[in-house]
Scaffold this motif. Structure first.
Motif, mmCIF file in Angstrom:
data_model
loop_
_atom_site.group_PDB
_atom_site.id
_atom_site.type_symbol
_atom_site.label_atom_id
_atom_site.label_comp_id
_atom_site.label_asym_id
_atom_site.label_seq_id
_atom_site.Cartn_x
_atom_site.Cartn_y
_atom_site.Cartn_z
ATOM 1 N N PRO A 98 0.835 -1.204 0.000
ATOM 2 C CA PRO A 98 0.000 0.000 0.000
ATOM 3 C C PRO A 98 0.873 1.260 0.000
ATOM 4 O O PRO A 98 2.009 1.248 0.497
ATOM 5 N N LEU A 99 0.345 2.322 -0.557
ATOM 6 C CA LEU A 99 1.078 3.586 -0.662
ATOM 7 C C LEU A 99 1.623 4.038 0.686
ATOM 8 O O LEU A 99 2.777 4.477 0.779
ATOM 9 N N ALA A 100 0.846 3.922 1.754
ATOM 10 C CA ALA A 100 1.295 4.372 3.081
ATOM 11 C C ALA A 100 2.561 3.642 3.534
ATOM 12 O O ALA A 100 3.470 4.263 4.078
ATOM 13 N N LEU A 101 2.629 2.334 3.306
ATOM 14 C CA LEU A 101 3.830 1.582 3.688
ATOM 15 C C LEU A 101 5.027 1.993 2.831
ATOM 16 O O LEU A 101 6.142 2.106 3.328
ATOM 17 N N TRP A 102 4.796 2.196 1.561
ATOM 18 C CA TRP A 102 5.863 2.637 0.649
ATOM 19 C C TRP A 102 6.436 3.976 1.110
ATOM 20 O O TRP A 102 7.646 4.141 1.229
ATOM 21 N N LEU A 103 5.563 4.913 1.384
ATOM 22 C CA LEU A 103 6.017 6.249 1.785
ATOM 23 C C LEU A 103 6.707 6.232 3.147
ATOM 24 O O LEU A 103 7.614 7.026 3.388
ATOM 25 N N ALA A 104 6.292 5.331 4.034
ATOM 26 C CA ALA A 104 6.865 5.274 5.379
ATOM 27 C C ALA A 104 8.304 4.749 5.383
ATOM 28 O O ALA A 104 9.075 5.102 6.270
ATOM 29 N N ASP A 105 8.663 3.915 4.384
ATOM 30 C CA ASP A 105 10.001 3.316 4.416
ATOM 31 C C ASP A 105 10.490 2.922 3.020
ATOM 32 O O ASP A 105 10.815 1.760 2.768
ATOM 33 N N LYS A 106 10.550 3.890 2.119
ATOM 34 C CA LYS A 106 10.987 3.626 0.746
ATOM 35 C C LYS A 106 12.337 2.924 0.654
ATOM 36 O O LYS A 106 12.487 1.972 -0.106
ATOM 37 N N PRO A 107 13.370 3.376 1.383
ATOM 38 C CA PRO A 107 14.683 2.737 1.237
ATOM 39 C C PRO A 107 14.669 1.231 1.511
ATOM 40 O O PRO A 107 15.311 0.459 0.809
ATOM 41 N N THR A 108 13.912 0.812 2.514
ATOM 42 C CA THR A 108 13.839 -0.614 2.828
ATOM 43 C C THR A 108 13.148 -1.385 1.709
ATOM 44 O O THR A 108 13.606 -2.447 1.290
ATOM 45 N N TRP A 109 12.044 -0.847 1.212
ATOM 46 C CA TRP A 109 11.321 -1.511 0.128
ATOM 47 C C TRP A 109 12.178 -1.585 -1.140
ATOM 48 O O TRP A 109 12.144 -2.575 -1.858
ATOM 49 N N GLN A 110 12.938 -0.538 -1.415
ATOM 50 C CA GLN A 110 13.771 -0.509 -2.623
ATOM 51 C C GLN A 110 14.973 -1.454 -2.514
ATOM 52 O O GLN A 110 15.497 -1.904 -3.525
ATOM 53 N N ALA A 111 15.419 -1.751 -1.306
ATOM 54 C CA ALA A 111 16.609 -2.576 -1.102
ATOM 55 C C ALA A 111 16.314 -4.081 -1.111
ATOM 56 O O ALA A 111 17.244 -4.881 -1.072
ATOM 57 N N ARG A 112 15.070 -4.469 -1.175
ATOM 58 C CA ARG A 112 14.698 -5.883 -1.154
ATOM 59 C C ARG A 112 15.239 -6.621 -2.381
ATOM 60 O O ARG A 112 15.421 -6.045 -3.437
#
Length: 170
Positions: free
Chosen positions: A38-52
């Motif tokens: 969801p957008l809220a999770l993405w915005l809360a921690d973009k660097p972690t999501w991008q590093a997966r």
């Protein structure tokens, strides 16, 4: 794996849609799994999501602002729009905005309460992938592309309205 319609074909899909449970908690997802958050999770921690190790995409709720994703769209392989109810048409506007205002060129997926009746209209505003609601006929849903042969108004796929097309074809 779930079957979806993508670019007019039924295909197997490996993406996992991350949704909160009844307590508002999100399940953990393995780092190598392709996930739509969801957008809220993405915005809360973009660097972690991008590093997966697995790919990460974002889904928008009907009341989310697509402008919040504008600077990330070139990095997202997929953006999904949730249709929580068959009668909630706000996702059409989100799809068209993503394609026309924000020039999103990746996969644009409709998910949630998506039926064959919506397919033609969703395709016209720019969606190219569809998670048809469980219990609905996926093979029969392909006929949704051909529901109408002409459109009066302009759309993402047919930007010239019918009255202009008719004048030029005479």
């Amino acid at each position: 794996m779930r079957s979806i319609i993508k670019d007019g074909q039924i295909t197997q899909d490996s993406w996992q849609v991350l949704r909160a449970d009844v307590e508002g908690q999100y399940p953990t997802v393995a780092a190598d799994v392709d996930v739509i958050v969801p957008l809220a999770l993405w915005l809360a921690d973009k660097p972690t999501w991008q590093a997966r190790a697995g790919q990460t995409a974002v889904w928008l709720a009907p009341d989310d602002d697509p402008q919040l994703l504008a600077t990330d769209l070139d990095r997202l392989p997929l953006v999904a729009v949730d249709f929580p109810a068959f009668t909630d048409g706000r996702g059409y506007s989100l799809g068209r905005l993503l394609r026309e205002r924000y020039s999103y060129a990746g996969e644009l997926r409709a998910l949630g309460d998506v039926w064959v009746d919506l397919l033609h209209y969703l395709w016209q505003v720019g969606f190219n992938a569809f998670e048809i609601k469980d219990g609905k006929d996926l093979d029969g849903a392909l006929s949704g592309y051909d529901t109408f042969t002409e459109r009066y108004q302009s759309t993402h796929r047919e930007p010239v309205p019918l009255f202009r097309r008719r004048v030029t074809s005479l």
